[in-house]
Each structure stands twice: as structure tokens, then as C-alpha cells.
Scaffold this active site. Structure first.
Site, short mmCIF file in Angstrom:
data_model
loop_
_atom_site.label_atom_id
_atom_site.label_comp_id
_atom_site.label_asym_id
_atom_site.label_seq_id
_atom_site.Cartn_x
_atom_site.Cartn_y
_atom_site.Cartn_z
N ASN A 22 0.86 -1.18 0.00
CA ASN A 22 0.00 0.00 0.00
C ASN A 22 0.90 1.24 0.00
OD1 ASN A 22 -1.77 2.09 0.39
ND2 ASN A 22 -2.62 1.33 2.31
N SER A 80 2.54 -2.57 4.66
CA SER A 80 1.61 -1.48 4.94
C SER A 80 1.47 -1.39 6.44
CB SER A 80 0.27 -1.76 4.26
OG SER A 80 -0.64 -0.70 4.48
N ASP A 82 -1.69 -1.94 9.70
CA ASP A 82 -2.58 -3.01 10.10
C ASP A 82 -3.83 -3.11 9.23
OD1 ASP A 82 -1.03 -3.95 12.30
OD2 ASP A 82 -1.63 -2.17 13.43
N GLY A 83 -4.20 -2.02 8.57
CA GLY A 83 -5.40 -2.04 7.73
C GLY A 83 -5.30 -3.03 6.59
N GLY A 112 3.29 1.03 7.73
CA GLY A 112 2.20 1.91 8.13
C GLY A 112 2.54 2.73 9.35
N ARG A 197 0.96 10.29 16.33
CA ARG A 197 -0.23 11.15 16.19
C ARG A 197 -1.26 10.84 17.28
NH1 ARG A 197 -4.37 8.16 13.51
NH2 ARG A 197 -3.59 6.15 12.77
#
Length: 363
Positions: A22, A80, A82-83, A112, A197
Site C-alpha cells: 500500500n 503497509s 494493520d489495515g 504503516g 499522532r
């Protein structure tokens, strides 16, 4: 390094890996992770690959659901956050051959924001979480390349989770309401900062807490004579009651106000946030992380500043080993529910641990 839980499986050496990347995940470094860390190792071991760059949310799930010859691959790789892992496992779950193909090995390369599953695996194996983001790309790439080359895997439990609307998923991480879900989704616009974040958002919520009135129910796991948790039995899933039906009398029920409820399957949410210290990726145990509304601001600050040490020893916080669970939000009527870090319709949900339903490549 080889742990006692690892097994070795015979793989046909000519089979390629199916690699999903991704390019827009998290901090946008997934392609770099592949080019710098994994591709050279795969070439060195003459492992063939088919690479798919995902182009939209759900791309990997759609591909896996419809792929007629998925068995031609020796394993799958996610580069990527975890999605993408969530997409891959639920693509497998939606296939008619799920029960036969669920244990196809998965390789993990952190590309990610938080990479909870990979962080938990590296912690369990005692491998270094290195790199500028502490996500461990070198150790991860070695796990994939060596694991795919020699057929080395370690088992992974999955949670099977049902939502109030009837949708059913498999989950490698878990489902949660409260401060983690609110912070994760509320800070989406700061994804360029990686997992940090969430801490910025949590910092603001410490002084403006939100409570959730919830009915929490769970089936606790017994302990042996030495006080060790007895895992759920393999290949004997429970038939959970419908949401409209009463739970069996051996379930524990608690109704109250909570800051956080997390039905979790692994130890870490990211390289730092240790939520279930005793958890192993294939231990046959689900864990309910409970933070009640009685937690004080001082205790919250103490916990947040020491997330790497796990939950703190206060009455308001508890980590409970369970086989199955049901979480029913009572108020407010709206909120955020995340499953593997992805937002799903808010409401009641229930689930159980399915021991050793999947496999991960390891070195």
C-alpha cells in the site's frame, strides 16, 4: 532465532510469494521498505514474487476473495499498516475455502503507522524493533525471507467478531471503544506523524475525558494449579447466543462507566503501547483491557507516560484473559468503534478467540 512454538512446513520451492504494497499507508514508506529491506533478501534466496500495488481501500480483500488460483502461492506478504492485514485476512475469511486456506503463511513488513501485529511478533521473538520509526524493518524482512525460504512459521490466533448489524469479521488485533478508538480515528489527519499522532490526541483527552456507559460480559478462562491461564481449546468454537438472547450463567457481567474497553488479541498497539503484556500471538487467549471511569488524571498521566511498561496497578485498570466477550454500549448512543484500527458501525459486538487459525512467517 527459533522459538518452541514454531513449526516447519514443506513448501514447493518454485512457488512465488504474493506481495501486497500500500504505497499510501501511514507515513508513505511502504515502497521504500520493500525496495530497501525485503526485495534484496528475496533475490538472494531466489524467491519469486508477484507484487500488487493497492489502488483503493479494499483492493487486497477484493483480489483475494476472487483469486481462483491463490494456492499457487507459498504465502502472502503485507507491506503497509494493520489495515492491509485486516483486508487480507477478511478476504480469506470470505472465501468458500476459508477453513482450508486460513493457515496460508503471512509475512509482515511494517509500512504503516503503528503496525501492531508486527510489533507484537518482534517483541515475542526478542527481535530488535529498529529503524527511525522503531518498527523493525530489518528483522521483519529477515522473518519473511527466511520463513518463506525454509517454511518456518509460528501460529497466530484470530478473533471472530460479530457486530450488532450482523456483519462478521476475523480480527488479528481486536475491537475497541473509548479513548483509543476516539484518538485513532480522530487523529487520521495526522497520519504523516506515524503512531505518535495518537499520543498527541490522547494528551488533549486526558483533561477532557469521555465516559461510555457499557454492559461488559465475558467468559473467563480458567487457570491451572500454577496460576497459568488455560488457553481455549482448538477447533471447538463456541456457538455464541444472539444479541437478543441471554448469555449462559458462567459468563461474568459488569455494567458501568468506562474510559476504554479493548478486546485484544496481541500485546502491542504499536512499538511502544503495551496493552496485554502476557499475550502471545498464538496463545489461545483473548484479553479484555478495562479502564474504568474512576481512573484519576494523575493515574492516566502515569499510564500514558509509561505505556511501554503495560497497564499500571490501579483499581480502575484491569487486563482479563477470556475465551469470549460481548460489549454493549448503552450511552452515549453514538460513538466510534474500531476493529483492527478500522472504523466499523458503532454498536454492540461480541466475539471469541479462534486459536492458531493462521500462520506467520518467522526466521
Amino acid at each position: 532465532m527459533k522459538s518452541e512454538t514454531m513449526d516447519e512446513i514443506e513448501l514447493e520451492s518454485e512457488k512465488p510469494l504474493l506481495v501486497f504494497i500500500n504505497p499510501k499507508s501511514g507515513t508513505g514508506r511502504a515502497v521504500t521498505m520493500y525496495n530497501k529491506y525485503l526485495e534484496p533478501l528475496l533475490k538472494d534466496k531466489t524467491i519469486k514474487v508477484d507484487v500488487i500495488m493497492t489502488k483503493y481501500s479494499g483492493h487486497a480483500r477484493d483480489f483475494i476473495e476472487k483469486c481462483p488460483d491463490l494456492r499457487k502461492y507459498r504465502g502472502l506478504v503485507s507491506i503497509s499498516g494493520d489495515g492491509l492485514i485486516h483486508e487480507i485476512y477478511n478476504g480469506l475469511f470470505n472465501r468458500p475455502d476459508w477453513s482450508q486456506i486460513s493457515r496460508m503463511p503471512m509475512g509482515l513488513i511494517p509500512g504503516g503507522s503503528g503496525c501492531a501485529l508486527n510489533s507484537s511478533l518482534l517483541r515475542q521473538l526478542g527481535q530488535v524493533r529498529d529503524g527511525s520509526t522503531s518498527l523493525g524493518p530489518e528483522a521483519s524482512a529477515n522473518n519473511v525471507a527466511v520463513g518463506a525460504s525454509l517454511g518456518r512459521t509460528t501460529p497466530l490466533d484470530l478473533l471472530e467478531i460479530e457486530l450488532e448489524n450482523g456483519d462478521t469479521y476475523v480480527s488479528f488485533l481486536g475491537a475497541t471503544i473509548g479513548i483509543v478508538a476516539d484518538s485513532d480515528i480522530g487523529s487520521e489527519w495526522l497520519r504523516c506523524l506515524g503512531y505518535l499522532r495518537v499520543y498527541l490526541y490522547v494528551g488533549t483527552r486526558m483533561f477532557f475525558p469521555k465516559n461510555y456507559r457499557v454492559r461488559l460480559s465475558y467468559l473467563p478462562l480458567p487457570r491451572d494449579a500454577n496460576g497459568q491461564v488455560c488457553p481455549a481449546p482448538e477447533d471447538t468454537p463456541l456457538a455464541l447466543p444472539k444479541f437478543s438472547e441471554k448469555l449462559p450463567p458462567n459468563w461474568v457481567v459488569e455494567e458501568g462507566d468506562f474510559r476504554l474497553l479493548y478486546a485484544i488479541n496481541i500485546s502491542l498497539l504499536d512499538p511502544v503501547s503495551l496493552f496485554a503484556p502476557e499475550s502471545k500471538v498464538g496463545d489461545g487467549i483473548a484479553w479484555i483491557v478495562v479502564v474504568r471511569s474512576s481512573i484519576t488524571v494523575r493515574e492516566t498521566i502515569n499510564w500514558t507516560l509509561n505505556l511501554q511498561d503495560g497497564p499500571i496497578d490501579v483499581e480502575a485498570m484491569e487486563v482479563i484473559p477470556v475465551r469470549a466477550f460481548r460489549i454493549e454500549p448503552l450511552s452515549p448512543s453514538t460513538g466510534i468503534l474500531t476493529l483492527d484500527g478500522e472504523s466499523v458501525p458503532y454498536g454492540k459486538f461480541q466475539g471469541q478467540v479462534i486459536p492458531k487459525k493462521a500462520n506467520l512467517f518467522v526466521s
